[in-house]
Motif scaffolding. Structure first.
Motif, PDB file in Angstrom:
ATOM      1  N   SER A 110      83.341  55.326  44.972  1.00 15.23           N
ATOM      2  CA  SER A 110      83.348  56.756  45.279  1.00 15.23           C
ATOM      3  C   SER A 110      82.527  57.527  44.254  1.00 15.23           C
ATOM      4  N   THR A 111      82.679  57.156  42.986  1.00 14.80           N
ATOM      5  CA  THR A 111      81.910  57.825  41.935  1.00 14.80           C
ATOM      6  C   THR A 111      80.423  57.569  42.082  1.00 14.80           C
ATOM      7  N   VAL A 112      80.078  56.325  42.410  1.00 14.84           N
ATOM      8  CA  VAL A 112      78.667  55.980  42.542  1.00 14.84           C
ATOM      9  C   VAL A 112      78.021  56.702  43.717  1.00 14.84           C
ATOM     10  N   PHE A 113      78.689  56.690  44.868  1.00 14.22           N
ATOM     11  CA  PHE A 113      78.077  57.256  46.067  1.00 14.22           C
ATOM     12  C   PHE A 113      78.030  58.776  46.035  1.00 14.22           C
ATOM     13  N   THR A 114      78.981  59.410  45.363  1.00 16.91           N
ATOM     14  CA  THR A 114      78.979  60.869  45.337  1.00 16.91           C
ATOM     15  C   THR A 114      78.041  61.440  44.292  1.00 16.91           C
ATOM     16  N   SER A 115      77.639  60.627  43.330  1.00 19.71           N
ATOM     17  CA  SER A 115      76.726  61.134  42.296  1.00 19.71           C
ATOM     18  C   SER A 115      75.583  60.149  42.059  1.00 19.71           C
ATOM     19  N   ILE A 116      75.067  59.582  43.145  1.00 13.39           N
ATOM     20  CA  ILE A 116      74.037  58.553  43.028  1.00 13.39           C
ATOM     21  C   ILE A 116      72.759  59.118  42.430  1.00 13.39           C
ATOM     22  N   LYS A 117      72.443  60.375  42.739  1.00  9.76           N
ATOM     23  CA  LYS A 117      71.215  60.958  42.194  1.00  9.76           C
ATOM     24  C   LYS A 117      71.315  61.164  40.692  1.00  9.76           C
ATOM     25  N   VAL A 118      72.489  61.592  40.240  1.00  9.51           N
ATOM     26  CA  VAL A 118      72.684  61.796  38.799  1.00  9.51           C
ATOM     27  C   VAL A 118      72.603  60.468  38.064  1.00  9.51           C
ATOM     28  N   VAL A 119      73.219  59.406  38.624  1.00  9.65           N
ATOM     29  CA  VAL A 119      73.180  58.087  37.995  1.00  9.65           C
ATOM     30  C   VAL A 119      71.745  57.591  37.915  1.00  9.65           C
ATOM     31  N   ALA A 120      70.984  57.735  39.012  1.00  8.03           N
ATOM     32  CA  ALA A 120      69.587  57.299  39.007  1.00  8.03           C
ATOM     33  C   ALA A 120      68.786  58.079  37.982  1.00  8.03           C
TER      34      ALA A 120
ATOM     35  N   LEU B 122      93.040  46.202  41.785  1.00  8.86           N
ATOM     36  CA  LEU B 122      91.609  45.948  41.925  1.00  8.86           C
ATOM     37  C   LEU B 122      91.005  46.794  43.038  1.00  8.86           C
ATOM     38  N   GLY B 123      91.694  46.867  44.170  1.00 10.67           N
ATOM     39  CA  GLY B 123      91.183  47.660  45.277  1.00 10.67           C
ATOM     40  C   GLY B 123      91.064  49.127  44.940  1.00 10.67           C
ATOM     41  N   PHE B 124      92.091  49.651  44.265  1.00  9.73           N
ATOM     42  CA  PHE B 124      92.054  51.061  43.870  1.00  9.73           C
ATOM     43  C   PHE B 124      90.902  51.328  42.907  1.00  9.73           C
ATOM     44  N   THR B 125      90.733  50.444  41.913  1.00  9.51           N
ATOM     45  CA  THR B 125      89.687  50.647  40.904  1.00  9.51           C
ATOM     46  C   THR B 125      88.297  50.543  41.521  1.00  9.51           C
ATOM     47  N   ILE B 126      88.095  49.529  42.371  1.00 11.31           N
ATOM     48  CA  ILE B 126      86.784  49.351  42.995  1.00 11.31           C
ATOM     49  C   ILE B 126      86.464  50.516  43.922  1.00 11.31           C
ATOM     50  N   ALA B 127      87.474  50.970  44.683  1.00 14.66           N
ATOM     51  CA  ALA B 127      87.251  52.117  45.567  1.00 14.66           C
ATOM     52  C   ALA B 127      86.881  53.360  44.773  1.00 14.66           C
ATOM     53  N   ALA B 128      87.562  53.566  43.637  1.00 14.98           N
ATOM     54  CA  ALA B 128      87.244  54.725  42.799  1.00 14.98           C
ATOM     55  C   ALA B 128      85.841  54.620  42.221  1.00 14.98           C
ATOM     56  N   LEU B 129      85.436  53.401  41.826  1.00 13.51           N
ATOM     57  CA  LEU B 129      84.088  53.209  41.286  1.00 13.51           C
ATOM     58  C   LEU B 129      83.025  53.486  42.334  1.00 13.51           C
TER      59      LEU B 129
END
Length: 304
Positions: A223-233, A214-221
């Motif tokens: 990381s993905t959100v914070f590094t590409s927050i503009k693209v997601v928005a 769970l920790g690994f998966t949440i950390a990876a999620l």
């Protein structure tokens, strides 16, 4: 390469960081803070934080007990940051070629400091027997001086006399030994993984595998959100936002990517489901044992 005030401040900080580790415990003696402070002094905080954070992760699972010596990650961070910024080295190269060797070599100065402290410790014992408290305070403080010299003196010598050698090394890595530079870059990037491996070796991982997943998966999620927050928005706005919302996002500097919104991957869902299933299975396996123990205790209470 270095200004005189930079050498002075780095030397003073290297003297302070060991005392902070031994006494006040303000966390300013940790490798990541050593990178932050060294980066501020050298004028490149990003490089300092990268080297300090990498060194912190490298020694994450390394601990000492009693009077054992260990690699001096803080001093290695100071020297690596200084030469990475001053000589224009890649942070990974400075970490692998300078930071780690310096951290390992300063184990010997740490041992010298401990030997010196035995002398001052015996003097303090004699002062206590004589109730000479003034001399006791002086000898106690001199023990701290030996600790500070064990760090600041090697770093001062490295900064003052090591500049020419580092320039030669950097020139060689950029030209004839470019292949070695690439290897050092890879090694420097892999060092944090070594710290995690050591840490996982001593943690009860087998007992808590679901939480590790769970920790690994949440950390990876995250990381993905914070590094590409503009693209997601931008993707979210492209799917369901009105023209007014899209205009506000554009004014805020968020560029709409025009792509499609991607949900969680099947691997992510599988890892989360596996972790939750293991937790559920373990709890249900333990429930009968807990119930049986409770019933035994109730029977004992009834007999009393």
């Amino acid at each position: 390469m270095f200004a005189w005030w930079q050498i002075l401040l780095l030397t003073l900080y290297s003297a302070y960081q060991i005392m902070d580790e031994l006494g006040p415990y303000s966390s300013a003696g940790q490798a990541v803070f050593a990178g932050l402070i060294s980066g501020l002094i050298m004028g490149d905080m990003v490089t300092g934080l990268y080297i300090g954070g990498s060194m912190q992760l490298m020694v994450l699972g390394v601990g000492t007990f009693g009077g054992a010596s260990r690699v001096d990650a803080n001093s290695g961070t100071v020297v690596a940051t200084a030469f990475a910024v001053g000589a224009g080295m890649q942070p990974e190269q400075a970490l692998a070629a300078i930071g780690v060797p310096v951290a390992a070599l300063l184990v010997y100065t740490d041992i010298l400091a401990r030997f010196a402290n035995t002398f001052w410790g015996h003097r303090c014992d004699a002062d206590v027997e004589k109730m000479n408290w003034g001399a006791f305070n002086v000898h106690y403080l001199l023990g701290g001086v030996s600790w500070m010299l064990s760090r600041c003196l090697p770093i001062f010598l490295a900064l003052v006399f090591g500049q020419g050698l580092v320039e030669v090394v950097v020139n060689a890595l950029n030209n004839d030994f470019a292949w070695l530079a690439k290897g050092l870059t890879v090694a420097g990037g892999a060092l944090p993984a070594v710290g995690f491996a050591i840490l996982l070796r001593y943690l009860p991982v087998k007992k808590h595998v679901p939480y590790l997943l769970l920790g690994f998966t949440i950390a990876a999620l995250f990381s993905t959100v914070f590094t590409s927050i503009k693209v997601v928005a931008g993707d979210v706005a492209t799917i369901g936002a009105s023209d007014a919302v899209a205009s506000v996002l554009a004014d805020a500097g968020v560029k709409l990517s025009g792509g499609t919104f991607n949900t969680l991957s099947m691997l992510t869902i599988a890892l989360i489901g596996l972790a939750l299933s293991l937790i559920y299975y373990r709890d249900n396996q333990q429930a009968p044992a807990i119930a049986a123990a409770s019933s035994v205790e109730e029977d004992d209470d009834d007999e009393l």
